[in-house]
Structure formats: structure tokens, C-alpha cells
Design a protein around this motif. Structure first.
Motif, mmCIF file in Angstrom:
data_model
loop_
_atom_site.group_PDB
_atom_site.id
_atom_site.type_symbol
_atom_site.label_atom_id
_atom_site.label_comp_id
_atom_site.label_asym_id
_atom_site.label_seq_id
_atom_site.Cartn_x
_atom_site.Cartn_y
_atom_site.Cartn_z
ATOM 1 N N PHE A 53 1.004 -1.165 0.048
ATOM 2 C CA PHE A 53 0.202 -0.545 -0.194
ATOM 3 C C PHE A 53 1.100 1.180 -0.337
ATOM 4 N N GLU A 54 1.596 1.142 0.932
ATOM 5 C CA GLU A 54 3.055 2.272 0.915
ATOM 6 C C GLU A 54 3.974 2.624 -0.123
ATOM 7 N N ARG A 55 4.241 1.141 -1.835
ATOM 8 C CA ARG A 55 5.026 1.683 -2.470
ATOM 9 C C ARG A 55 3.748 1.969 -3.336
ATOM 10 N N LEU A 56 2.341 1.475 -3.485
ATOM 11 C CA LEU A 56 1.902 1.885 -4.762
ATOM 12 C C LEU A 56 1.806 3.661 -4.146
ATOM 13 N N GLN A 57 1.534 3.846 -3.113
ATOM 14 C CA GLN A 57 1.237 5.516 -2.667
ATOM 15 C C GLN A 57 2.193 6.557 -3.043
ATOM 16 N N ARG A 58 3.288 5.896 -2.696
ATOM 17 C CA ARG A 58 4.529 6.373 -3.163
ATOM 18 C C ARG A 58 5.090 6.341 -4.407
ATOM 19 N N ARG A 59 4.245 6.161 -5.313
ATOM 20 C CA ARG A 59 5.034 5.755 -6.554
ATOM 21 C C ARG A 59 3.965 5.836 -7.323
ATOM 22 N N GLY A 60 2.443 6.757 -6.860
ATOM 23 C CA GLY A 60 1.427 7.548 -7.221
ATOM 24 C C GLY A 60 0.008 7.234 -7.938
ATOM 25 N N PHE A 61 0.056 5.874 -7.414
ATOM 26 C CA PHE A 61 -1.000 5.086 -7.633
ATOM 27 C C PHE A 61 -2.384 4.920 -7.277
ATOM 28 N N SER A 62 -2.045 5.611 -5.814
ATOM 29 C CA SER A 62 -3.279 6.670 -4.807
ATOM 30 C C SER A 62 -3.911 4.762 -4.684
ATOM 31 N N PRO A 63 -3.846 3.630 -4.010
ATOM 32 C CA PRO A 63 -5.081 2.813 -4.094
ATOM 33 C C PRO A 63 -5.640 2.975 -2.561
ATOM 34 N N ARG A 64 -6.220 2.290 -2.875
ATOM 35 C CA ARG A 64 -7.404 2.084 -1.824
ATOM 36 C C ARG A 64 -7.752 0.943 -0.861
ATOM 37 N N GLU A 65 -8.560 0.806 0.176
ATOM 38 C CA GLU A 65 -8.755 -0.043 1.268
ATOM 39 C C GLU A 65 -8.959 -1.207 0.093
ATOM 40 N N GLY A 66 -8.202 -2.525 0.914
ATOM 41 C CA GLY A 66 -9.311 -3.419 -0.249
ATOM 42 C C GLY A 66 -8.676 -3.750 -2.026
ATOM 43 N N GLU A 67 -7.190 -2.634 -2.086
ATOM 44 C CA GLU A 67 -7.482 -3.088 -3.432
ATOM 45 C C GLU A 67 -5.661 -3.556 -3.598
ATOM 46 N N ILE A 68 -5.307 -4.645 -2.722
ATOM 47 C CA ILE A 68 -3.782 -5.194 -2.331
ATOM 48 C C ILE A 68 -4.290 -6.763 -2.483
ATOM 49 N N MET A 69 -3.553 -7.232 -3.022
ATOM 50 C CA MET A 69 -3.369 -9.039 -2.619
ATOM 51 C C MET A 69 -1.976 -9.747 -2.545
ATOM 52 N N THR A 70 -1.699 -10.487 -1.969
ATOM 53 C CA THR A 70 -0.639 -11.080 -2.590
ATOM 54 C C THR A 70 -0.586 -12.551 -2.171
ATOM 55 N N SER A 71 0.608 -13.401 -2.625
ATOM 56 C CA SER A 71 0.021 -14.756 -3.346
ATOM 57 C C SER A 71 0.299 -15.311 -1.055
ATOM 58 N N GLY A 72 0.573 -14.314 -0.526
ATOM 59 C CA GLY A 72 0.961 -15.201 0.768
ATOM 60 C C GLY A 72 -0.583 -14.595 1.336
ATOM 61 N N ASP A 73 -1.501 -13.626 0.682
ATOM 62 C CA ASP A 73 -2.815 -13.455 1.202
ATOM 63 C C ASP A 73 -3.242 -15.056 0.746
ATOM 64 N N VAL A 74 -3.791 -15.562 -1.009
ATOM 65 C CA VAL A 74 -3.708 -16.194 -0.461
ATOM 66 C C VAL A 74 -3.995 -17.577 0.036
ATOM 67 N N THR A 75 -2.549 -17.964 0.425
ATOM 68 C CA THR A 75 -2.487 -18.972 1.131
ATOM 69 C C THR A 75 -2.920 -19.380 2.200
ATOM 70 N N ILE A 76 -2.917 -17.782 3.188
ATOM 71 C CA ILE A 76 -2.915 -17.728 3.840
ATOM 72 C C ILE A 76 -4.329 -17.994 4.368
ATOM 73 N N THR A 77 -4.894 -17.252 3.237
ATOM 74 C CA THR A 77 -6.517 -17.540 3.089
ATOM 75 C C THR A 77 -7.200 -19.388 2.840
#
Length: 192
Positions: free
Chosen positions: A61-85
Motif C-alpha cells: 500500500f505504501e509502495r503504491l502510494q509513493r509511486r502515485g497509484f493512490s491505492p484504496r482499502e482492499g485493492e491489494i493482495m499477495t500470494s501470501g494472502d491467498v495461501t493464508i486464506t
């Protein structure tokens, strides 16, 4: 309407890879931000997805924010999140040995996954991931536990991770080591 864009107009969700697709290091690829902003303005949903499970969604979220993408809550997912789910839904209560960065280990713990360390005599599941803190001890423990009957999972199959200075070994390369030693092929999560 242009036939190349007509197929996109009826889509409701657009999933974007991050590393090496919309940016590389600090270099944002031309038109990426404008394209994503135009999708949002048209009422489309956007999801930023990365196979790189070495960091949490907060980091991205912070990385995308710094690069100007203005991410929103719930717009980011990693393969780690999928594995945890997957683990919580289909392997609840199982003991897991995880090869991963401290950040990924903490993410698994916070999510309620029952983790064991290298000294465990057995566990139900071994999960390997992209691990920039990889040691021989971690690899040896994973192989020993898989030989002892643990199911083998991996967050993602990528052999290489793109960086500004070239490719570095990724999760698939670590899994290849484990497979070569044990004969066990993991079930992969993340995107192919």
C-alpha cells in the motif's frame, strides 16, 4: 469502438501485477497511473496483485502510494494472502512450517496460522515462499518435514523476481531445490 478496447469495456474487475508490470523499482511505467485512474473513473474495480509474498499488503500500500497509484482499502493482495486464506479455510488447525521472510512469518502468525520452527519433529504442512533470509537450516528442515509426511505448498511458482539490477532467485527456485531433494512437488498459489 476500437475492437482492441471493446473486449475490455464490459469487464468489471482489472487485476494488475506490480513487480515489473506497472513499475520496476522506483520507475513507474508510462501511462500506468493514468490507465488505472481512468478505469476507476469508469466505475471499474482495480486489484493490485503480487506473487511477492515477502512483504505484507501494508508494505505494498505504501509502495503504491509513493509511486502515485493512490491505492484504496482492499485493492491489494499477495500470494501470501491467498495461501493464508487457503490454510484457514481448508487446513484449519494444522501445524505449518514456513520458509519465508520475518514479515511473512509475522503475517501468518497474525492470521492465526499455527507455525512450528526448524526444530519441530513433524508438522502437517510445509509452505515455501520467496525468502531473502533463506538458510540451509530452513531448507533442510523443510525437506526433513516433507519426507516425514507433511503436505507441501508454495505461495507462488516464479523462479525469478525482477529488480532494477536484474533477476534474483524467487519462490519457484526455492521450491525446485526442495523438490529435487524430496521428490515432492508443491501445490502453488498466486498467479501462474
Amino acid at each position: 469502438q476500437n475492437p482492441n478496447t471493446a473486449a475490455l469495456s464490459d469487464k468489471k474487475l482489472y487485476i494488475f501485477d506490480m513487480d515489473g508490470t506497472i513499475y520496476l523499482g522506483y520507475q513507474v511505467f508510462p501511462f500506468a497511473i493514468r490507465f488505472i485512474n481512468n478505469l476507476r473513473a469508469a466505475g471499474k474495480k482495480v486489484l493490485f496483485f503480487t506473487n511477492n509474498a515477502s512483504h505484507t499488503t501494508d508494505f505494498y500500500f505504501e509502495r503504491l502510494q509513493r509511486r502515485g497509484f493512490s491505492p484504496r482499502e482492499g485493492e491489494i493482495m499477495t500470494s501470501g494472502d491467498v495461501t493464508i486464506t487457503f490454510l484457514k479455510r481448508f487446513r484449519a488447525g494444522k501445524k505449518v512450517y514456513l520458509i519465508g521472510t520475518d514479515e511473512l512469518v509475522e503475517n501468518f502468525r497474525r492470521s492465526g496460522i499455527d507455525l512450528v520452527d526448524e526444530s519441530a519433529e513433524s508438522c502437517d504442512i510445509v509452505v515455501s515462499s520467496f525468502d531473502t533470509t533463506l538458510t540451509y537450516e530452513k531448507l533442510n528442515a523443510a525437506c526433513r518435514l516433507i519426507r516425514g509426511g507433511a503436505e507441501y505448498l508454495s505461495t507462488h511458482p516464479d523462479y525469478n523476481c525482477p529488480t532494477e539490477t536484474g533477476f534474483i532467485p524467487d519462490s519457484g527456485a526455492i521450491a525446485a531445490f526442495i523438490t529435487a531433494s524430496t521428490g515432492a512437488t508443491p501445490t502453488y498459489f498466486g498467479k501462474p
